[in-house]
Design a protein around this motif. Structure first.
Motif, PDB file in Angstrom:
ATOM      1  N   UNK A 120       0.896  -1.023  -0.008  1.00 56.05           N
ATOM      2  CA  UNK A 120      -0.053   0.182   0.040  1.00 56.05           C
ATOM      3  C   UNK A 120       0.958   1.224  -0.065  1.00 56.05           C
ATOM      4  N   UNK A 121       1.935   1.293   0.363  1.00 53.47           N
ATOM      5  CA  UNK A 121       2.916   2.390   0.389  1.00 53.47           C
ATOM      6  C   UNK A 121       3.017   3.195   1.772  1.00 53.47           C
ATOM      7  N   UNK A 122       2.021   2.603   2.759  1.00 53.52           N
ATOM      8  CA  UNK A 122       1.975   3.299   4.001  1.00 53.52           C
ATOM      9  C   UNK A 122       2.885   2.983   4.960  1.00 53.52           C
ATOM     10  N   UNK A 123       3.598   3.952   5.382  1.00 53.73           N
ATOM     11  CA  UNK A 123       4.975   3.462   6.488  1.00 53.73           C
ATOM     12  C   UNK A 123       4.201   3.420   7.817  1.00 53.73           C
ATOM     13  N   UNK A 124       3.375   4.139   8.237  1.00 48.22           N
ATOM     14  CA  UNK A 124       2.794   4.309   9.350  1.00 48.22           C
ATOM     15  C   UNK A 124       1.241   4.345   9.443  1.00 48.22           C
ATOM     16  N   UNK A 125       0.745   3.733  10.688  1.00 47.28           N
ATOM     17  CA  UNK A 125      -0.817   3.660  10.778  1.00 47.28           C
ATOM     18  C   UNK A 125      -1.580   5.130  10.859  1.00 47.28           C
ATOM     19  N   UNK A 126      -2.642   5.180  10.434  1.00 45.45           N
ATOM     20  CA  UNK A 126      -3.163   6.496  10.571  1.00 45.45           C
ATOM     21  C   UNK A 126      -2.214   7.790  10.028  1.00 45.45           C
ATOM     22  N   UNK A 127      -1.787   7.689   8.736  1.00 48.65           N
ATOM     23  CA  UNK A 127      -0.885   8.693   8.533  1.00 48.65           C
ATOM     24  C   UNK A 127      -1.595  10.304   8.553  1.00 48.65           C
ATOM     25  N   UNK A 128      -2.723  10.330   8.129  1.00 51.84           N
ATOM     26  CA  UNK A 128      -3.378  11.750   8.124  1.00 51.84           C
ATOM     27  C   UNK A 128      -3.306  12.287   9.459  1.00 51.84           C
ATOM     28  N   UNK A 129      -3.768  11.333  10.557  1.00 51.31           N
ATOM     29  CA  UNK A 129      -3.533  11.902  11.957  1.00 51.31           C
ATOM     30  C   UNK A 129      -2.012  12.078  12.414  1.00 51.31           C
ATOM     31  N   UNK A 130      -1.262  11.590  11.888  1.00 52.01           N
ATOM     32  CA  UNK A 130      -0.034  11.864  12.067  1.00 52.01           C
ATOM     33  C   UNK A 130       0.573  13.124  11.487  1.00 52.01           C
ATOM     34  N   UNK A 131       0.013  13.359  10.294  1.00 45.80           N
ATOM     35  CA  UNK A 131       0.339  14.645   9.687  1.00 45.80           C
ATOM     36  C   UNK A 131      -0.110  15.747  10.284  1.00 45.80           C
TER      37      UNK A 131
END
Length: 159
Positions: free
Chosen positions: A41-52
């Motif tokens: 998927x290319x996601x390195x972390x869970x919940x990337x939007x919240x982390x951003x």
């Protein structure tokens, strides 16, 4: 003089070559799109939007950690993980609570806990019981009174 009119060549297969080539292109693209959708998927972390959204909090925490002035070194010595901790003046910090773990950076293996023992002069030692050699990430929280330092350091373990 009699004129002869040449009959045009009737090569009806030529347009089908172009149709066949386009079908090959469409088929290859469909395979590539299917593979891309069903693979990583290319996601390195869970919940990337919240982390951003919380990125400013991360920057503020890093700024606070830098203001502490602690110097932390991480080494692998004789099958042990050794942390050396100094304050901003270069004095060793002895009364530091450490909770840590080892993680593989490129696999989904379960993290390994690290249990540190103080040996004096700001030196803390934890046994390295890794199942195999390679790259590992040391992730630890160091606490001294109300101050906290978050450590993330990549090490290479050889056996």
């Amino acid at each position: 003089m009699a004129m002869t009119i040449d009959q045009p060549r009737k090569s009806s297969w030529i347009p089908w070559v172009f149709v066949g080539a386009m079908l090959v292109v469409i088929l290859v693209n469909a395979v590539m799109v299917t593979y891309a959708i069903n693979s990583y998927s290319g996601l390195a972390v869970d919940k990337p939007y919240e982390r951003g959204v919380r990125y400013n909090d991360v920057l503020a925490a890093q700024k606070g950690q830098d203001a502490l002035g602690w110097r932390v070194s991480v080494n692998v010595e004789g099958g042990q993980l050794v942390l050396r901790i100094q304050d901003r003046d270069g004095q060793p910090l002895d009364r530091v609570g450490i909770t840590g773990r080892l993680e593989r950076p490129v696999s989904n293996e379960a993290p390994l806990s690290l249990v540190f023992t103080a040996t004096g002069a700001g030196r803390f030692v934890a046994p390295l019981n890794t199942p195999h050699p390679g790259q590992w990430d040391v992730k630890a929280a160091l606490r001294h009174g109300d101050e906290q330092y978050l450590l993330v350091q990549r090490i290479v373990v050889t056996k």
